[in-house]
Design an enzyme around this catalytic site. Structure first.
Site, PDB file in Angstrom:
ATOM      1  N   ARG A  94       0.805  -1.229   0.000  1.00  0.00           N
ATOM      2  CA  ARG A  94       0.000   0.000   0.000  1.00  0.00           C
ATOM      3  C   ARG A  94       0.834   1.273   0.000  1.00  0.00           C
ATOM      4  O   ARG A  94       0.350   2.327  -0.391  1.00  0.00           O
ATOM      5  CB  ARG A  94      -1.024  -0.041   1.131  1.00  0.00           C
ATOM      6  CG  ARG A  94      -2.128  -1.068   0.824  1.00  0.00           C
ATOM      7  CD  ARG A  94      -3.158  -1.152   1.917  1.00  0.00           C
ATOM      8  NE  ARG A  94      -2.618  -1.597   3.170  1.00  0.00           N
ATOM      9  CZ  ARG A  94      -2.618  -2.848   3.598  1.00  0.00           C
ATOM     10  NH1 ARG A  94      -3.144  -3.800   2.870  1.00  0.00           N
ATOM     11  NH2 ARG A  94      -2.097  -3.162   4.769  1.00  0.00           N
ATOM     12  N   GLU A 153       2.473  -9.024  12.817  1.00  0.00           N
ATOM     13  CA  GLU A 153       1.527  -9.232  13.901  1.00  0.00           C
ATOM     14  C   GLU A 153       1.099 -10.700  13.969  1.00  0.00           C
ATOM     15  O   GLU A 153       0.801 -11.218  15.018  1.00  0.00           O
ATOM     16  CB  GLU A 153       0.257  -8.388  13.702  1.00  0.00           C
ATOM     17  CG  GLU A 153       0.471  -6.902  13.678  1.00  0.00           C
ATOM     18  CD  GLU A 153       0.831  -6.359  12.296  1.00  0.00           C
ATOM     19  OE1 GLU A 153      -0.016  -5.729  11.658  1.00  0.00           O
ATOM     20  OE2 GLU A 153       1.977  -6.562  11.852  1.00  0.00           O
TER      21      GLU A 153
END
Length: 179
Positions: free
Chosen positions: A66, A103
């Site tokens: 992104r 994560e």
């Protein structure tokens, strides 16, 4: 910074609970990308920040994937080049790579070894800072190439995930923060 302009950007970020795994609240910038006025406003705000903060900059460095959506239009506005940092195996030629924890897993990032020259001034751009692993890995890659990292710049900071703590002394700026 105009509250109205910031609101226009914030209003185009939507939330998806339990994505990609249970317990994660995903902040999605897709509506922001679809709205040409909101996206132009985002780039305006980032451009204003970078111009006011750094009189001399050589490259915007964008993170896969992104950061590739935000970085090139920002670089164009600033009249400078764009350098990609990709997931492992996506760049041709000699590369420098680093492994890091996500994560919910592990990953590797790469940059071409000739992407920046020692001492060149760069700003690292991505859409979001969560736990800070990806941003720290990008910082490490650019330090290996001896770039001068002026700042890590993101659209969204997820404060509860404490990514900023991992960045510690690295200059950092987020346009939007979520608790």
């Amino acid at each position: 910074m105009s509250d109205e302009r910031l609101r226009r950007v914030r209003d185009r970020v939507r939330s998806f609970p339990d994505f990609p795994v249970p317990g994660v609240l995903f902040r999605d910038i897709s509506p922001l990308l679809k709205d040409p006025v909101a996206f132009r406003t985002l780039i305006d705000l980032l451009e204003d920040h970078v111009r006011a903060s750094f009189p001399k900059i050589d490259f915007i460095v964008g993170l896969d994937s992104r950061g590739f959506l935000i970085g090139p239009p920002l670089a164009q506005r600033l009249g400078i080049g764009f350098v990609p940092i990709r997931k492992k195996g996506k760049l041709p030629g000699p590369t420098e790579s680093v492994s890091y924890a996500l994560e919910y897993g592990k990953a590797e990032l790469e940059i071409q070894t000739d992407a920046v020259e020692p001492g060149q001034k760069v700003v690292i751009v991505d859409d979001l800072l969560a736990t800070g692993g990806t941003m720290c890995a990008a910082y490490e890659l650019l330090k290996r190439l001896k770039a001068e990292i002026l700042e890590c710049l993101v659209v969204i900071e997820l404060k509860p995930l404490k990514g900023l703590e991992k960045l510690s002394s690295i200059p950092f700026y987020s346009l939007l923060q979520y608790d």
